[in-house]
Design an enzyme around this catalytic site. Structure first.
Site, mmCIF file in Angstrom:
data_model
loop_
_atom_site.group_PDB
_atom_site.id
_atom_site.type_symbol
_atom_site.label_atom_id
_atom_site.label_comp_id
_atom_site.label_asym_id
_atom_site.label_seq_id
_atom_site.Cartn_x
_atom_site.Cartn_y
_atom_site.Cartn_z
ATOM 1 N N ALA A 122 0.817 -1.223 0.000
ATOM 2 C CA ALA A 122 0.000 0.000 0.000
ATOM 3 C C ALA A 122 0.850 1.272 0.000
ATOM 4 C CB ALA A 122 -0.937 -0.013 1.205
ATOM 5 N N LYS A 173 0.324 -17.433 -0.343
ATOM 6 C CA LYS A 173 1.603 -16.742 -0.108
ATOM 7 C C LYS A 173 1.739 -16.288 1.337
ATOM 8 C CE LYS A 173 -0.185 -12.369 0.023
ATOM 9 N NZ LYS A 173 0.035 -11.119 -0.623
ATOM 10 N N ARG A 237 3.131 -8.095 6.688
ATOM 11 C CA ARG A 237 2.806 -8.189 8.113
ATOM 12 C C ARG A 237 2.841 -9.629 8.618
ATOM 13 N NH1 ARG A 237 -3.396 -6.469 6.925
ATOM 14 N NH2 ARG A 237 -2.234 -4.978 5.677
#
Length: 321
Positions: A122, A173, A237
């Protein structure tokens, strides 16, 4: 452009008010201006009313609840595209699977839902750094329209009809990223992490083809495949939280999420549980040792270090002859 925003207070002000007045999402994308034509709307039903195209970008844990709220208000001719990662509805011990795009299409009563996944973080996209994405869409007209909508000089979009492959890579993933985080938390060598990524990519592809043989093998070469895996295993994350878990496995995933993610949701561990059901149903534990070992660590059946020291997932079968 109307953007549904989950309402919350930040420093005594409503987040939707901040976005519409200051044109910045100070909670989740601080420091980056939002175009003035984007209007934050906390009422989901109002947000979708009259919309021709619906773009779903939210943690998969909240998707079902959102669909319940908006389903009666969506125009029957609306086009939907999902950026949701890892939403799987597993039934009958892994015999049935409904992906997020399938759930969206069914809930809204529309013909189908496209998927957009790829190697794009992002903050990188917000700064205008070049990034790519893969659009999976089965309808030719919608595929052309959505490609023109999202593609721009700094955000390259390539399309494919392989909706299932694009979507599954987006969830799988995150499981491999947990293994990458274990590597980092345990201080393992860069060559070990590289082997994890290589093996993970192969296992992701193998599982997708086992579930849906009509999926296209070359999808792994697109941004949603190898590129997204690399990005997630170095900057995502899930990798970060897995690194912390490897250093202190006594912590719960919920504790780590609360400590590190500032209200965002961790998707790898829950996706890992769903993936293991699919692996077991298809009898693929031996063929997919990395994904299976990560599940063992996530559920605390083995330690993160044991993923690398006792399962032997890096060993290759010896060629015959």
């Amino acid at each position: 452009v109307t953007m549904w925003v989950h309402e919350e207070e930040v420093d005594g002000r409503k987040l939707s008010e901040i976005i519409n007045t200051d044109h910045e999402n100070v909670k989740y994308l601080k420091g980056f201006p939002i175009p003035h034509n984007v209007v934050a709307e906390p009422d989901a039903a109002k947000a979708v009313k009259g919309a021709d195209i619906l773009v779903f970008v939210l943690p998969h844990q909240f998707l079902d609840r959102l669909l319940e709220q908006i389903a009666p208000h969506v125009d029957p001719g609306a086009i939907a595209v999902s950026l949701v990662k890892g939403h799987m509805v597993i039934g009958d011990g892994g015999k049935s699977l409904r992906t997020g795009s399938q759930v969206i299409a069914e809930a809204l009563g529309i013909q189908g839902c496209a998927v957009l996944n790829g190697a794009n973080v992002a903050k990188d996209v917000a700064t205008g750094s070049f990034a790519e994405a893969t659009l999976g869409c089965s309808q030719a007209d919608d595929r052309e329209l959505l490609t023109r909508l999202f593609d721009c000089p700094t955000f390259s979009v390539r399309s494919t009809t392989d909706v299932f492959g694009v979507e599954m890579f987006g969830g799988l993933k995150n499981v491999v990223a947990l293994a990458a985080g274990f590597c980092d938390g345990l201080g393992l060598a860069a060559s070990t992490k590289a082997a994890v990524l290589r093996k993970g990519l192969l296992e992701m592809s193998a599982l997708i083809m086992a579930i849906d043989p009509s999926s296209r093998p070359e999808t792994v070469e697109e941004s949603c495949g190898i590129a997204d895996l690399l990005t997630t295993c170095y900057s995502g994350r899930n990798r970060l939280c897995a690194e912390v878990f490897a250093r202190d496995p006594s912590k719960s995933w919920e504790e780590i999420e609360a400590e590190l993610l500032n209200g965002q949701k961790l998707q790898g561990p829950s996706c890992c549980l769903d993936v293991q059901e699919l692996i077991d149903h298809h009898g693929l534990r031996e063929e997919l040792p990395l994904l299976t070992a990560v599940h063992g660590a996530v559920t605390k059946r083995i330690t993160p270090r044991e993923v690398f020291s006792t399962t032997g997932f890096l060993a290759e079968p010896q060629p015959s002859g």
